[in-house]
Design a protein around this motif. Structure first.
Motif, PDB file in Angstrom:
ATOM      1  N   ASP A   1      55.275  24.682  26.793  1.00 14.72           N
ATOM      2  CA  ASP A   1      54.330  25.557  27.283  1.00 14.72           C
ATOM      3  C   ASP A   1      52.829  25.209  27.092  1.00 14.72           C
ATOM      4  OD1 ASP A   1      53.581  27.931  28.659  1.00 14.72           O
ATOM      5  OD2 ASP A   1      54.556  29.401  27.193  1.00 14.72           O
TER       6      ASP A   1
ATOM      7  N   LEU B   1      62.841  30.720  28.034  1.00 13.31           N
ATOM      8  CA  LEU B   1      63.429  31.560  29.240  1.00 13.31           C
ATOM      9  C   LEU B   1      63.515  33.014  28.616  1.00 13.31           C
ATOM     10  CD1 LEU B   1      66.622  29.393  30.246  1.00 13.31           C
ATOM     11  CD2 LEU B   1      64.729  30.224  31.550  1.00 13.31           C
TER      12      LEU B   1
ATOM     13  N   ARG C   1      59.143  33.549  27.525  1.00 12.99           N
ATOM     14  CA  ARG C   1      58.091  33.403  28.122  1.00 12.99           C
ATOM     15  C   ARG C   1      58.349  33.728  29.559  1.00 12.99           C
ATOM     16  NH1 ARG C   1      54.719  30.078  24.878  1.00 12.99           N
ATOM     17  NH2 ARG C   1      55.484  30.449  22.662  1.00 12.99           N
ATOM     18  N   VAL C   2      59.290  33.581  30.237  1.00  9.19           N
ATOM     19  CA  VAL C   2      59.887  33.834  31.676  1.00  9.19           C
ATOM     20  C   VAL C   2      60.275  35.105  31.677  1.00  9.19           C
ATOM     21  CG1 VAL C   2      61.268  33.128  33.507  1.00  9.19           C
ATOM     22  CG2 VAL C   2      60.005  31.390  32.020  1.00  9.19           C
TER      23      VAL C   2
ATOM     24  N   ASN D   1      63.421  35.894  30.996  1.00  8.14           N
ATOM     25  CA  ASN D   1      64.717  35.905  31.860  1.00  8.14           C
ATOM     26  C   ASN D   1      65.741  36.997  31.411  1.00  8.14           C
ATOM     27  OD1 ASN D   1      67.617  34.307  31.406  1.00  8.14           O
ATOM     28  ND2 ASN D   1      66.455  33.912  33.467  1.00  8.14           N
TER      29      ASN D   1
ATOM     30  N   GLY E   1      61.117  35.751  39.448  1.00  5.00           N
ATOM     31  CA  GLY E   1      61.753  34.718  38.732  1.00  5.00           C
ATOM     32  C   GLY E   1      63.486  34.775  39.007  1.00  5.00           C
TER      33      GLY E   1
ATOM     34  N   SER F   1      65.226  37.000  36.475  1.00  2.00           N
ATOM     35  CA  SER F   1      64.182  37.477  35.631  1.00  2.00           C
ATOM     36  C   SER F   1      63.448  38.582  35.835  1.00  2.00           C
ATOM     37  CB  SER F   1      63.256  36.419  35.330  1.00  2.00           C
ATOM     38  OG  SER F   1      64.175  34.908  35.050  1.00  2.00           O
TER      39      SER F   1
ATOM     40  N   PHE G   1      59.872  38.521  35.116  1.00  2.00           N
ATOM     41  CA  PHE G   1      58.467  38.226  34.881  1.00  2.00           C
ATOM     42  C   PHE G   1      57.354  39.427  35.294  1.00  2.00           C
ATOM     43  CE2 PHE G   1      54.591  35.672  34.638  1.00  2.00           C
ATOM     44  CZ  PHE G   1      54.788  34.862  33.774  1.00  2.00           C
TER      45      PHE G   1
ATOM     46  N   MET H   1      54.506  30.964  35.645  1.00  2.00           N
ATOM     47  CA  MET H   1      55.944  30.998  35.868  1.00  2.00           C
ATOM     48  C   MET H   1      56.679  29.855  36.806  1.00  2.00           C
ATOM     49  SD  MET H   1      58.149  34.073  37.499  1.00  2.00           S
ATOM     50  CE  MET H   1      58.086  33.348  39.374  1.00  2.00           C
TER      51      MET H   1
ATOM     52  N   ILE I   1      59.380  27.111  34.943  1.00  2.05           N
ATOM     53  CA  ILE I   1      60.791  27.283  35.599  1.00  2.05           C
ATOM     54  C   ILE I   1      60.984  25.763  36.185  1.00  2.05           C
ATOM     55  CG2 ILE I   1      62.439  28.152  37.367  1.00  2.05           C
ATOM     56  CD1 ILE I   1      61.135  30.942  36.978  1.00  2.05           C
TER      57      ILE I   1
END
Length: 426
Positions: free
Chosen positions: A93, A104, A107-108, A110, A378, A395, A397, A405, A409
């Motif tokens: 990142d 995941l 940050r995302v 998920n 996501g 996800s 997001f 994003m 991914i």
């Protein structure tokens, strides 16, 4: 607006297949909406990115929807397991390297991921209060399902993608779609012009016609055809990839026209009863049962992976039955000069080499060429035919299509998993 009696009549044909299983119209879950309102989430704002973590697993409850049932005589597909420590893999990142678990989960944002390799389950996780049996709004992953249903109509000789869309939908004469073929609409090359509503990636006149945020506030917009008739051209037809929901909505209308059946019923009979699904799917709709072909499907992540498995297996399920035409999958993966050129004119060319064809992306990233179905916050289904790998994830997001994003991914998480499984350790 249709009466309740007409909705019941509409539902009658749904009961004719798979031992009286039916696609059933369900109204808004008023009790759930009232409960959500106490937490500041209403029908007006349930789809805002800030609420996605909580609302996307419950999205279908905010709108009417069609419930796609499971046939009682078909068993759910169970995979052999061969677990791999995929969350320990490393990606990057802006602040350096991290495990995929951090990328995941933190940050995302998920919610879940299911990974298959050569027919075996190599990884699955469910976070944030999300369970294996919980459906999740798939947003634009839905577009690819609408296209799969179109591909079946083509294979049956009922649909010619090279014909003008007005051949099937004559109500579009005199609109911006008049000179576009069905294929150009399916490839997002229709040249149509749409002005997005403030703060959104769509025109809320269309979503209002779909009762996406409660009863439509536009009296003259009661269905997507009402909306489509207001549009004109802004770009050369066939030359530019421009991602717009209305193209998918009209593709869905074409499929319904040639098949003489609603999309939800077609999904049930042509796909859902053949993939070994574990849970009913829920396809969000307006008050008339007109489903949101561009973004309204709700399904579990495991069932999403099962669709990917069939595509990875050249359109054949585990019983050896043909579900998706192999010609469609091959043409999708090969692409053509028209979609390659159009991709280069669009904003996504900065992310990866590839193309957009028939409501699917085909991407070539770090030596991996794969098919991708992609949703706005996501929702992802990736199929790499060469390694027989399927990655399904959902996800929440908090932003709509942010570059970060997509980078996390598609340039970090997915290549790391594909690299690992391509080494033959799975």
């Amino acid at each position: 607006m249709k009466t309740i009696a007409s909705l019941l009549l509409l539902a009658l044909p749904f009961a004719l297949t798979h031992q009286a299983q039916a696609v059933e119209f369900k109204p808004v879950d008023d009790a759930f909406v009232q409960q959500s309102t106490a937490f500041g989430v209403t029908q007006d704002n349930w789809d805002h990115g800030a609420h996605a973590a909580a609302t996307f697993p419950n999205a279908y409850r905010f709108t009417p929807h069609m419930e796609v049932s499971l046939p009682v005589d078909v068993k759910a597909r169970q995979w052999p397991e061969n677990s791999q420590p995929l969350l320990q893999l490393i990606g990057a990142d802006l602040d350096g390297e991290h495990s995929l678990e951090v990328l995941l989960r933190d940050r995302v944002k998920n919610h879940s991921m299911v990974v298959l390799s050569k027919g075996s389950l190599v990884h699955q996780h469910f976070w944030n209060g999300y369970g294996a049996e919980q459906t999740h709004l798939q947003m634009s992953v839905t577009k690819s399902f609408t296209s799969l249903l179109a591909s079946i109509a083509v294979a049956q000789g009922k649909l010619d993608m090279d014909r003008g869309i007005i051949h099937y939908l004559p109500g579009l004469k005199g609109t911006g779609f008049e000179d576009a073929t069905v294929q150009e609409v399916a490839d997002m090359r229709s040249g149509i012009g749409v002005t997005f509503s403030e703060g959104k990636l769509w025109d809320d006149r269309m979503t209002e016609a779909q009762d996406w945020n409660g009863d439509s506030k536009y009296p003259d917009m009661r269905g997507v055809m009402d909306y489509a008739k207001t549009l004109s051209n802004k770009k050369p037809i066939g030359k530019v990839y421009d991602y717009l929901d209305v193209n998918t909505e009209l593709l869905g209308k074409v499929v319904e026209k040639v098949q003489g059946r609603p999309l939800a019923e077609l999904l049930e009979s042509q796909i859902w009863c053949k993939i070994g699904a574990e849970q009913p799917a829920k396809w969000m709709s307006n008050r008339n049962g007109e489903v949101v072909a561009s973004g309204g499907l709700n399904m579990t992540t495991r069932d999403l992976a099962k669709v990917g498995e069939v595509i990875a297996n050249k359109g054949v399920n585990q019983k050896g039955e043909r579900v998706i035409p192999v010609e469609f999958i091959d043409a999708l993966f090969q692409g053509d000069d028209k979609v390659r050129f159009a991709w280069q004119q669009g904003k996504e060319a900065a992310l990866a080499s590839g193309w957009y064809k028939d409501q699917f992306r085909v991407l070539d990233i770090r030596g991996h060429k794969f098919i991708a179905m992609v949703g706005i916050h996501g929702q992802i289904l990736v199929i790499e035919p060469k390694s027989q790998t399927v990655i399904a994830m959902n996800s929440g997001f908090g932003e709509m299509e942010p570059p970060r994003m997509a980078i996390l991914i598609f340039q970090q998480v997915i290549p790391a998993i594909l690299d690992k499984l391509a080494k033959g350790t799975a």
